[in-house]
Design a protein around this motif. Structure first.
Motif, PDB file in Angstrom:
ATOM      1  N   SER A 146      20.187  27.675 -39.463  1.00 39.48           N
ATOM      2  CA  SER A 146      20.377  28.763 -39.385  1.00 39.48           C
ATOM      3  C   SER A 146      20.565  28.401 -37.261  1.00 39.48           C
ATOM      4  O   SER A 146      21.056  29.714 -36.630  1.00 39.48           O
ATOM      5  CB  SER A 146      19.430  30.515 -39.210  1.00 39.48           C
ATOM      6  OG  SER A 146      18.106  30.311 -39.198  1.00 39.48           O
ATOM      7  N   HIS A 163      18.269  34.037 -43.326  1.00 42.02           N
ATOM      8  CA  HIS A 163      17.168  34.907 -43.332  1.00 42.02           C
ATOM      9  C   HIS A 163      17.196  36.310 -43.494  1.00 42.02           C
ATOM     10  O   HIS A 163      16.090  37.403 -43.265  1.00 42.02           O
ATOM     11  CB  HIS A 163      16.085  34.577 -43.411  1.00 42.02           C
ATOM     12  CG  HIS A 163      15.530  32.850 -43.348  1.00 42.02           C
ATOM     13  ND1 HIS A 163      16.631  32.094 -42.499  1.00 42.02           N
ATOM     14  CD2 HIS A 163      15.364  31.806 -44.353  1.00 42.02           C
ATOM     15  CE1 HIS A 163      16.185  31.171 -43.092  1.00 42.02           C
ATOM     16  NE2 HIS A 163      15.392  30.656 -43.717  1.00 42.02           N
ATOM     17  N   SER A 164      18.260  36.456 -42.969  1.00 42.59           N
ATOM     18  CA  SER A 164      18.763  38.367 -42.024  1.00 42.59           C
ATOM     19  C   SER A 164      20.240  38.249 -42.128  1.00 42.59           C
ATOM     20  O   SER A 164      20.993  37.897 -42.139  1.00 42.59           O
ATOM     21  CB  SER A 164      18.171  38.131 -40.583  1.00 42.59           C
ATOM     22  OG  SER A 164      18.867  37.128 -40.074  1.00 42.59           O
ATOM     23  N   LEU A 165      20.163  39.553 -42.137  1.00 37.95           N
ATOM     24  CA  LEU A 165      21.779  40.166 -41.849  1.00 37.95           C
ATOM     25  C   LEU A 165      22.547  39.703 -40.222  1.00 37.95           C
ATOM     26  O   LEU A 165      23.857  39.367 -40.575  1.00 37.95           O
ATOM     27  CB  LEU A 165      21.966  41.709 -42.237  1.00 37.95           C
ATOM     28  CG  LEU A 165      21.812  42.648 -42.929  1.00 37.95           C
ATOM     29  CD1 LEU A 165      21.708  44.162 -42.996  1.00 37.95           C
ATOM     30  CD2 LEU A 165      22.719  42.341 -44.078  1.00 37.95           C
ATOM     31  N   GLU A 225      21.790  36.457 -39.408  1.00 40.16           N
ATOM     32  CA  GLU A 225      22.356  35.337 -39.736  1.00 40.16           C
ATOM     33  C   GLU A 225      23.545  35.353 -40.892  1.00 40.16           C
ATOM     34  O   GLU A 225      24.083  34.387 -40.088  1.00 40.16           O
ATOM     35  CB  GLU A 225      20.986  34.469 -40.263  1.00 40.16           C
ATOM     36  CG  GLU A 225      20.163  34.550 -39.456  1.00 40.16           C
ATOM     37  CD  GLU A 225      18.976  33.349 -39.308  1.00 40.16           C
ATOM     38  OE1 GLU A 225      18.553  33.462 -40.745  1.00 40.16           O
ATOM     39  OE2 GLU A 225      17.815  33.343 -38.741  1.00 40.16           O
ATOM     40  N   SER A 270      19.720  31.762 -49.036  1.00 41.25           N
ATOM     41  CA  SER A 270      18.599  32.285 -48.047  1.00 41.25           C
ATOM     42  C   SER A 270      17.266  32.235 -49.087  1.00 41.25           C
ATOM     43  O   SER A 270      18.027  32.415 -50.354  1.00 41.25           O
ATOM     44  CB  SER A 270      19.405  34.422 -48.234  1.00 41.25           C
ATOM     45  OG  SER A 270      19.204  35.009 -47.807  1.00 41.25           O
ATOM     46  N   LEU A 303      11.005  36.929 -48.688  1.00 40.78           N
ATOM     47  CA  LEU A 303      12.099  37.663 -47.951  1.00 40.78           C
ATOM     48  C   LEU A 303      12.030  39.041 -48.845  1.00 40.78           C
ATOM     49  O   LEU A 303      12.380  38.850 -50.121  1.00 40.78           O
ATOM     50  CB  LEU A 303      13.415  36.844 -48.469  1.00 40.78           C
ATOM     51  CG  LEU A 303      14.764  37.753 -47.765  1.00 40.78           C
ATOM     52  CD1 LEU A 303      14.253  37.305 -45.843  1.00 40.78           C
ATOM     53  CD2 LEU A 303      16.302  36.832 -47.415  1.00 40.78           C
ATOM     54  N   VAL A 353      15.543  43.167 -47.943  1.00 40.08           N
ATOM     55  CA  VAL A 353      16.650  42.189 -46.925  1.00 40.08           C
ATOM     56  C   VAL A 353      17.386  41.810 -47.536  1.00 40.08           C
ATOM     57  O   VAL A 353      19.174  41.191 -47.307  1.00 40.08           O
ATOM     58  CB  VAL A 353      15.834  41.123 -45.821  1.00 40.08           C
ATOM     59  CG1 VAL A 353      15.887  40.634 -45.162  1.00 40.08           C
ATOM     60  CG2 VAL A 353      15.130  41.998 -44.931  1.00 40.08           C
ATOM     61  N   HIS A 388      20.066  43.662 -48.584  1.00 36.76           N
ATOM     62  CA  HIS A 388      21.232  44.263 -47.758  1.00 36.76           C
ATOM     63  C   HIS A 388      22.768  43.021 -47.755  1.00 36.76           C
ATOM     64  O   HIS A 388      23.411  43.174 -47.249  1.00 36.76           O
ATOM     65  CB  HIS A 388      20.524  44.796 -46.246  1.00 36.76           C
ATOM     66  CG  HIS A 388      20.201  45.993 -46.727  1.00 36.76           C
ATOM     67  ND1 HIS A 388      18.564  45.789 -47.065  1.00 36.76           N
ATOM     68  CD2 HIS A 388      20.678  46.919 -45.359  1.00 36.76           C
ATOM     69  CE1 HIS A 388      18.771  47.357 -46.544  1.00 36.76           C
ATOM     70  NE2 HIS A 388      19.928  47.568 -46.501  1.00 36.76           N
ATOM     71  N   ILE A 389      21.444  41.757 -47.646  1.00 33.58           N
ATOM     72  CA  ILE A 389      22.317  40.784 -47.138  1.00 33.58           C
ATOM     73  C   ILE A 389      23.067  40.045 -48.421  1.00 33.58           C
ATOM     74  O   ILE A 389      24.693  40.046 -48.512  1.00 33.58           O
ATOM     75  CB  ILE A 389      21.384  38.574 -47.209  1.00 33.58           C
ATOM     76  CG1 ILE A 389      20.620  39.362 -45.919  1.00 33.58           C
ATOM     77  CG2 ILE A 389      22.374  37.933 -47.860  1.00 33.58           C
ATOM     78  CD1 ILE A 389      19.828  38.576 -46.058  1.00 33.58           C
TER      79      ILE A 389
END
Length: 190
Positions: free
Chosen positions: A78, A91-93, A95, A109, A123, A127, A130-131
Motif C-alpha cells: 500500500s 487496509h482502508s478506504l 488505500e 485486503s 480489519l 471497514v 465499507h471497502i
C-alpha cells in the motif's frame, strides 16, 4: 470466487516450486512474496515457471528481490505504486481510492479473520464492509482463510480468498488446495 495462495516469506525456491506444482489446476493464482531471495534466484524461478506452462497465475510481490524481472502481474504494498496494471494491498478506504486511481486491477485486503501469524489483528468488520461496498475492482480477502472459513469470505462479498498457512504450511498442500476448491465450488453453487 477466486482462490489465491501466498508464499510464507521463508520459503526456498525449491519448496515454492513444489507447492506451485501441487496447486496448479486447483487454485487460480499464487503470490510470490520472498524478500530473502536473491535476484538470481528470482530470475531462475521465473524461467522455470514459464517453461512449465502452468495454468495457475503467478503474481510477484514487490517485496521479492528481483520482482522487476517478472513480466507478468506485480503486487504492490500500500505504500508503493501500482505497476503495469497489477494489484495492491489495502487496509482502508483511502488505500482503496489510491489503488483505483493508480488503475490497479485488483486489491488484497485484510486481515479478514484472525490470521494464524497474528491472531489478534483483524480489519474491523465495518471497514471491510465499507471497502467491499465501494470497490469498483475485485477485493481478495486475506487473513484467516481456511476451508472452514471460506464461507465467511463468500458471504461478506470478497471476490476471492488468499490462503497462506492453510495451504503453504499444510503437510500436503495439493490435497489441502483440492479440499478448499471443493468447498469454493460448493459455495458458489448455492
Amino acid at each position: 470466487m477466486d482462490l489465491h495462495a501466498v508464499s510464507t516469506g521463508l520459503m526456498q525456491p525449491d519448496q515454492f516450486s513444489e507447492v506451485i506444482t501441487q496447486l496448479n489446476g486447483r487454485f487460480d493464482a499464487v503470490h510470490l512474496r520472498e524478500p530473502s531471495w536473491t535476484a538470481e534466484q528470482s530470475s531462475a524461478f521465473f524461467q522455470w515457471f514459464l517453461q512449465e506452462a502452468f495454468t495457475i497465475k503467478l503474481i510477484v510481490n514487490k517485496k521479492t528481490t528481483g520482482w522487476e524481472l517478472w513480466k507478468g502481474t506485480i503486487h504492490s504494498p500500500s505504500d508503493s505504486t501500482v505497476e503495469r496494471g497489477g494489484g495492491m494491498s489495502i487496509h482502508s478506504l483511502g488505500e482503496l481510492s489510491k489503488a483505483e486511481n493508480e488503475q490497479a486491477v485488483y486489491t488484497v485486503s485484510g486481515p479478514v479473520l484472525p490470521p494464524f501469524s497474528a491472531p489478534k489483528q483483524v480489519l474491523p468488520l465495518h471497514v471491510q464492509q465499507h471497502i467491499l461496498s465501494r470497490a469498483s475492482i475485485p477485493v481478495i480477502g486475506i487473513g484467516g482463510a481456511e476451508r472452514s472459513t471460506l464461507k465467511q469470505f463468500h458471504e461478506r462479498g470478497y471476490a476471492g480468498a488468499c490462503f497462506l498457512s492453510a495451504v503453504m504450511l499444510a503437510p500436503h498442500p495439493g490435497e489441502a488446495a483440492a479440499e478448499i476448491r471443493k468447498e469454493r465450488d460448493r459455495l458458489c453453487m448455492i
